[in-house]
Scaffold this motif. Structure first.
Motif, mmCIF file in Angstrom:
data_model
loop_
_atom_site.group_PDB
_atom_site.id
_atom_site.type_symbol
_atom_site.label_atom_id
_atom_site.label_comp_id
_atom_site.label_asym_id
_atom_site.label_seq_id
_atom_site.Cartn_x
_atom_site.Cartn_y
_atom_site.Cartn_z
ATOM 1 N N GLU A 63 0.833 -1.144 -0.026
ATOM 2 C CA GLU A 63 -0.001 -0.006 -0.112
ATOM 3 C C GLU A 63 0.771 1.301 -0.313
ATOM 4 O OE1 GLU A 63 -3.621 0.727 1.158
ATOM 5 O OE2 GLU A 63 -4.293 -1.166 1.940
ATOM 6 N N LYS A 64 2.194 1.200 0.512
ATOM 7 C CA LYS A 64 3.122 2.274 0.456
ATOM 8 C C LYS A 64 3.708 2.258 -0.879
ATOM 9 C CE LYS A 64 5.549 5.311 3.434
ATOM 10 N NZ LYS A 64 6.269 5.421 5.098
ATOM 11 N N GLY A 65 3.443 1.719 -1.887
ATOM 12 C CA GLY A 65 4.039 1.915 -3.093
ATOM 13 C C GLY A 65 4.932 0.669 -3.648
ATOM 14 N N ARG A 66 5.294 -0.082 -2.536
ATOM 15 C CA ARG A 66 6.290 -1.175 -2.942
ATOM 16 C C ARG A 66 5.587 -2.283 -3.831
ATOM 17 N NH1 ARG A 66 8.088 2.242 -0.419
ATOM 18 N NH2 ARG A 66 10.114 2.293 1.137
ATOM 19 N N THR A 67 6.446 -3.257 -4.436
ATOM 20 C CA THR A 67 5.744 -3.980 -5.451
ATOM 21 C C THR A 67 6.198 -5.325 -5.217
ATOM 22 O OG1 THR A 67 7.244 -4.042 -7.326
ATOM 23 C CG2 THR A 67 5.623 -2.087 -7.176
ATOM 24 N N PRO A 68 5.801 -6.463 -5.687
ATOM 25 C CA PRO A 68 6.587 -7.836 -5.525
ATOM 26 C C PRO A 68 7.673 -7.975 -6.115
ATOM 27 C CG PRO A 68 3.989 -7.997 -6.478
ATOM 28 C CD PRO A 68 4.337 -6.397 -6.535
ATOM 29 N N ALA A 69 8.106 -6.759 -7.283
ATOM 30 C CA ALA A 69 9.381 -6.810 -8.009
ATOM 31 C C ALA A 69 10.345 -5.927 -7.452
ATOM 32 C CB ALA A 69 9.059 -6.245 -9.501
ATOM 33 N N THR A 70 9.951 -5.273 -6.231
ATOM 34 C CA THR A 70 10.854 -4.386 -5.417
ATOM 35 C C THR A 70 11.863 -5.552 -4.921
ATOM 36 O OG1 THR A 70 9.265 -2.825 -4.798
ATOM 37 C CG2 THR A 70 11.233 -2.823 -3.399
ATOM 38 N N LEU A 71 13.225 -4.710 -5.171
ATOM 39 C CA LEU A 71 14.590 -5.843 -4.678
ATOM 40 C C LEU A 71 15.075 -5.018 -3.473
ATOM 41 C CD1 LEU A 71 16.865 -5.807 -7.911
ATOM 42 C CD2 LEU A 71 15.442 -7.694 -6.887
ATOM 43 N N ILE A 72 15.271 -6.047 -2.398
ATOM 44 C CA ILE A 72 15.764 -5.839 -1.156
ATOM 45 C C ILE A 72 17.069 -6.841 -0.821
ATOM 46 C CG2 ILE A 72 15.380 -5.668 1.212
ATOM 47 C CD1 ILE A 72 13.735 -3.735 0.187
ATOM 48 N N ASN A 73 18.136 -6.043 -0.362
ATOM 49 C CA ASN A 73 19.321 -7.042 -0.373
ATOM 50 C C ASN A 73 19.343 -7.754 1.028
ATOM 51 O OD1 ASN A 73 21.796 -7.913 -0.913
ATOM 52 N ND2 ASN A 73 22.962 -6.139 -0.007
ATOM 53 N N ASP A 74 19.489 -9.101 0.783
ATOM 54 C CA ASP A 74 19.622 -10.011 1.598
ATOM 55 C C ASP A 74 20.842 -10.500 2.050
ATOM 56 O OD1 ASP A 74 19.004 -12.156 3.333
ATOM 57 O OD2 ASP A 74 18.296 -13.699 1.885
ATOM 58 N N ALA A 75 21.094 -9.705 3.316
ATOM 59 C CA ALA A 75 22.700 -9.603 3.523
ATOM 60 C C ALA A 75 22.799 -9.532 5.014
ATOM 61 C CB ALA A 75 23.371 -8.360 2.923
ATOM 62 N N PRO A 76 23.818 -9.944 5.527
ATOM 63 C CA PRO A 76 23.886 -9.955 7.092
ATOM 64 C C PRO A 76 23.902 -8.335 7.392
ATOM 65 C CG PRO A 76 25.719 -11.265 6.181
ATOM 66 C CD PRO A 76 24.841 -10.387 5.138
ATOM 67 N N ILE A 77 23.247 -8.579 8.800
ATOM 68 C CA ILE A 77 22.788 -7.302 9.640
ATOM 69 C C ILE A 77 23.344 -7.583 11.102
ATOM 70 C CG2 ILE A 77 21.182 -5.479 10.308
ATOM 71 C CD1 ILE A 77 19.203 -6.564 8.142
ATOM 72 N N VAL A 78 24.084 -6.594 11.628
ATOM 73 C CA VAL A 78 24.580 -6.724 12.964
ATOM 74 C C VAL A 78 24.038 -5.443 13.748
ATOM 75 C CG1 VAL A 78 26.411 -6.722 14.414
ATOM 76 C CG2 VAL A 78 26.665 -8.207 12.338
ATOM 77 N N PHE A 79 23.669 -5.713 14.898
ATOM 78 C CA PHE A 79 23.079 -4.530 15.685
ATOM 79 C C PHE A 79 23.795 -4.557 17.057
ATOM 80 C CE2 PHE A 79 19.556 -5.806 13.295
ATOM 81 C CZ PHE A 79 19.183 -4.398 12.412
ATOM 82 N N ASP A 80 24.533 -3.651 17.100
ATOM 83 C CA ASP A 80 25.544 -3.660 18.231
ATOM 84 C C ASP A 80 24.906 -2.480 19.163
ATOM 85 O OD1 ASP A 80 27.532 -4.079 20.148
ATOM 86 O OD2 ASP A 80 29.468 -3.766 19.062
ATOM 87 N N ASP A 81 24.940 -2.505 20.459
ATOM 88 C CA ASP A 81 24.709 -1.313 21.424
ATOM 89 C C ASP A 81 25.064 -1.737 22.866
ATOM 90 O OD1 ASP A 81 23.802 0.652 22.889
ATOM 91 O OD2 ASP A 81 21.611 0.493 22.218
ATOM 92 N N ALA A 82 25.983 -0.866 23.312
ATOM 93 C CA ALA A 82 26.536 -1.020 24.837
ATOM 94 C C ALA A 82 25.625 -1.332 25.856
ATOM 95 C CB ALA A 82 27.305 0.306 25.227
ATOM 96 N N SER A 83 24.443 -0.788 25.555
ATOM 97 C CA SER A 83 23.222 -1.126 26.426
ATOM 98 C C SER A 83 22.688 -2.372 26.327
ATOM 99 C CB SER A 83 22.095 -0.065 26.272
ATOM 100 O OG SER A 83 21.644 -0.387 24.958
ATOM 101 N N LEU A 84 23.090 -3.245 25.308
ATOM 102 C CA LEU A 84 22.642 -4.749 25.301
ATOM 103 C C LEU A 84 23.337 -5.642 25.769
ATOM 104 C CD1 LEU A 84 21.000 -4.318 21.691
ATOM 105 C CD2 LEU A 84 19.915 -3.960 23.655
ATOM 106 N N GLU A 85 23.002 -6.752 26.273
ATOM 107 C CA GLU A 85 23.906 -7.739 26.983
ATOM 108 C C GLU A 85 24.530 -8.444 25.665
ATOM 109 O OE1 GLU A 85 21.727 -10.143 29.644
ATOM 110 O OE2 GLU A 85 21.262 -8.562 31.107
#
Length: 825
Positions: free
Chosen positions: A504-526
């Motif tokens: 509904e926000k304009g993305r389509t079945p053909a929209t490409l998104i990168n399937d690649a590693p993501i890392v979330f690092d935060d000192a407040s997290l264990e």
């Protein structure tokens, strides 16, 4: 002589004075008591205390609630012999007296003097009607006088047949049975019109003392009473000598028959019961309401079976946890095994059994129902010892590897004989049938009561009616209804709502998104959060269509980031999905919030029907004791615009409940149509491929699995129906490696839907205006250039059709790289 005349005159005067004084006293009592007597009209209008009965949409009895079992019938429905039996026992001159039978009182007195007991009683049927309907059971003169006065009043205002009908519907006959029809069902398991003469006489003997003359509590005493009534019927000319002799020689055949439900749906019945009490209070149990549900009996049976089979299959995949009990050697040798097993619960189809002997290829086990049975070794092949969710012991080579003598285990019958003997029936098999059923040794399979639980909800997507519901393995095991009460993480089962928001926000079945590693690092997290795909691999730029049917987690996280968390939460609220327990961070993309299976099913029903609001409901209509409809579910009409005005303009009928319910549009129909196509691919080429066994082109769905396989889901639908299945432990814990939604939940959904969709034509959402089909390059998601041999067709909203251009946005891109911690939390 004069003295004699004088004495006679004095005696006469005293007699007249006595009569006058008696008349004055009686008149005074009458004038004093008459204003307090109830109007006889109340008898006709009085509601008999009749239990609440719950039925499926196809009129199958699901449950009966209430202390009093009653089934009111008319006098025309009662056999003449049955009427004569009650008249012989209670009031042979019923059609001759005017409410009080002087001759009957004299006969009762004679019986008392001559035998020491009163068999036929002095109260007339009319007096008993007065007592049963209006008066207390206090043994006082005032109460008795009231009873006589009221009996006269009833006789003046009501015909005899109506009085007798009221009596036979009100009288208590023991074992919670009120009225003759309920008693026939309780003692003989059949309607009164099907009773034999001896059985009719047995029922007629109960009003005098339902406990003392009860054939279940004291068969010998009940037999004496029955034969006396048969003798009276013979003396009064109601039956012939031959009929009397045959009936008086008949054995006592009464045995207790519980409420004969026709459909096992306890979780459904409990929802209906709660709703009825909410509407009517405690009167729901006594006012004779009949509740007709939206549940279809065949679909409900399929849901029950699919749930039991699916949970047992999971349970056996993870090994045998051991016996549920152990009987001592002395108990085994005493031979009283049936009593010992009575302390162990039965959860159909599971029944307790005790192991009595072992050999190399089988075990001998005793069950209460079938006695000694055989358990072949091959039925224990699954019973490798349970060690943990991911480990089992070695496969058994002989029964002693699994069992020991004295073990109490659960078994399932695998070859229960079918007796074909004249006179046998499912409800009341005779001795010959039982003997035939057990002459060949029954074979059983080792089983166990699953610890894992589940829920299944199937909704009519067009109006929200519940077609089937299961809240767990067994209501007897646990009354906790997981379908409506368990709040669990939906995992990837949530992704269709995210993808719908993106479309509904304009993305389509053909929209490409990168399937690649993501890392979330935060000192407040264990710990550092490293979200992964279930495969542990990464696949680079991926079209949304493929990302959904392959359930790529990293694409979903990046997609949520690109459309915005706040926008997505607002969109979920627009879909009327409860967001109170949904986390407002990027973990939302992986279904980290909590929803009940019912809420998930309702959301999929909105998707299924093209985007209209759905309000799940169970009660289709409610009838009172007279058959009047006191509530009926409104017809649902789908509305695209001006829905509030339409709702206000819809007139409310005189019956007091709305006839129409307006379901407004919640989502863009074009986005929904495209999502249908994407979710059909989940089945055709993705994680839901097992559902291809349905061999249908109109079905879409989505698997779901949470971390460590604590929750497994599958939700699937066509345009008409949406069904959700959840599997997990009540106290969330890992179910074991490989127990994904496609393994633990989808088989249950599939078994159910095979029945639910059988014989149904394809049901597909009509294609809306504003949808175009365009060839795209599957590698880039862009519009394919002429001559591109790898091009595939894709659906778009007309304003979102991609242009023919080259872009390397993904490689340089806004959707790659490392996210900041604040973008997650």
């Amino acid at each position: 002589m004069s003295r004699m005349i004088r004495f006679t005159r004095i005696t006469a005067w005293l007699f007249l004075v006595g009569i006058s004084l008696g008349a004055i006293v009686l008149s005074s009592f009458y004038l004093y008591l008459r204003p307090g007597l109830p109007a006889v009209e109340q008898l006709v209008d009085m509601r008999l205390q009749t239990p609440l009965r719950v039925y499926s949409s196809d009129n199958r009895l699901i449950a009966e609630f209430g202390e009093k079992r009653r089934a009111p019938i008319t006098i025309e429905q009662i056999p003449t012999l049955q009427l004569h039996a009650f008249l012989a026992a209670e009031d042979a001159r019923f059609y001759e007296h005017n409410g009080v039978d002087i001759k009957g009182l004299v006969r009762a007195a004679v019986e008392l003097v001559s035998t020491g007991s009163i068999r036929s009683g002095g109260s007339t049927i009319t007096m008993q009607v007065a007592k049963n309907y209006f008066l207390t059971r206090d043994r006082t003169f005032i109460r008795k006088f009231n009873e006589i006065l009221l009996a006269f009043q009833i006789e003046r205002e009501l015909p005899k047949d109506q009085i007798l009908e009221l009596y036979l519907n009100k009288i208590y006959l023991g074992n919670r049975a009120y009225g003759i029809e309920a008693a026939a069902q309780v003692y003989y398991g059949k309607p009164v019109k099907e009773l034999e003469l001896a059985q009719m006489a047995m029922l007629a003997g109960l009003p005098k003392a339902p406990s003392a003359y009860n054939p279940l509590a004291d068969p010998e005493r009940a037999l004496i009473r029955r034969n006396w009534i048969l003798q009276r019927m013979n003396e009064l000319g109601y039956i012939s000598n031959t009929a009397y002799e045959l009936a008086s020689g008949a054995p006592v055949t009464a045995r207790y028959h519980g409420a004969e439900t026709e459909l096992n749906a306890d979780y459904v019945a409990e929802i209906a019961r709660g709703e009825m009490v909410r509407r009517f209070g405690d009167e729901a149990y006594t006012d004779g309401y009949k509740v007709y549900l939206t549940v279809d009996s065949e679909k409900q049976k399929a849901a029950n079976k699919a749930m039991k089979n699916g949970l047992q299959a999971y349970d056996q995949r993870h090994g045998y946890r051991g016996p549920i009990g152990q009987l001592e050697k002395d108990t085994l040798e005493s031979g009283d095994l049936a009593e010992s097993l009575s302390s162990f619960s039965t959860y159909p189809p599971l029944r307790p059994a005790v192991v009595t002997s072992l050999s190399n290829d089988k075990a001998e086990v005793y069950t209460q129902e079938f006695g000694m049975t055989e358990m072949p070794l091959e039925t224990m092949a699954w019973a490798r010892s349970y060690q943990n969710p991911d480990r089992r012991g070695p496969a058994p080579n002989k029964p002693s590897d699994v069992l020991a003598i004295g073990d109490v285990v659960y078994v399932e019958v695998i070859n229960e004989p079918k007796a074909e003997v004249t006179g046998a029936s499912e409800n009341e098999p005779n001795e010959e049938a039982h003997e035939a059923a057990t002459q060949d040794k029954v074979k059983v399979a080792l089983s166990q009561l699953p610890e894992v639980q589940g829920a299944l909800i199937s909704l009519d997507a067009q109006n929200g009616g519940m077609l089937a519901l299961s809240g767990g393995y067994s209501f007897q095991q646990s009354k906790y209804n997981r379908a409506t009460q368990a709040r669990r993480q939906p995992g990837s089962n949530f992704k269709p709502f995210l993808y719908l928001a993106a479309l509904e926000k304009g993305r389509t079945p053909a929209t490409l998104i990168n399937d690649a590693p993501i890392v979330f690092d935060d000192a407040s997290l264990e710990t550092i959060w490293r979200p992964e795909n279930s495969s542990g691999q990464f696949y680079g730029p991926t079209r949304l269509r493929e990302a959904l049917y392959r359930s790529r987690n990293l694409v979903s996280i990046r997609l949520l980031r690109s459309i915005g968390i706040d926008y997505t939460i607002d969109y979920l609220n627009q879909l009327k999905i409860d967001t109170s327990q949904i986390q407002k961070d990027l973990s939302l993309a992986l279904g980290s919030g909590q929803l009940t299976p019912m809420e998930v099913a309702r959301g999929f029903a909105v998707i299924a029907n093209g985007g209209y609001d759905v309000k799940p409901y169970l009660i289709d209509r409610i009838e009172d004791s007279r058959g009047n409809i006191v509530y009926a579910a409104p017809s649902v009409i789908h509305c695209d615009e001006n829905c509030a005005e339409i709702a206000q303009q819809t007139p409310t009928p005189d019956v007091g409940f709305p006839a129409i319910q307006v379901a407004p549009r919640l989502a863009d129909e074009r986005a929904i149509y495209i999502l249908h196509s994407m979710l059909r691919d989940v089945i055709e080429r993705g994680t839901g491929r097992r559902a291809l066994a349905l061999n249908r082109q109109d079905v879409g769905g989505k698997t779901g699995t949470t971390n460590e396989q604590r929750d497994a889901w599958f939700s699937g639908f066509n345009y008409s129906m949406a069904t959700t299945v959840w599997v997990g432990f009540d106290q969330p814990s890992p179910m074991g490696r490989g127990e994904y939604g496609a393994v633990a939940a989808l088989p249950i959904w599939l078994d159910y839907m095979e029945v639910a969709l059988a014989g149904q034509p394809p049901s597909v959402m009509p294609r809306p205006n504003g949808i175009v089909t365009v060839k795209i390059d599957p590698e880039t998601g862009e519009r394919a250039a002429p001559g591109n041999t790898n091009a595939v067709f894709e659906l778009f909203r007309e304003e979102n059709v991609p242009a023919q251009q080259t872009s390397d946005a993904i490689q340089s891109g806004e959707d790659g790289g490392t996210m900041l911690p604040q973008e997650l939390f």
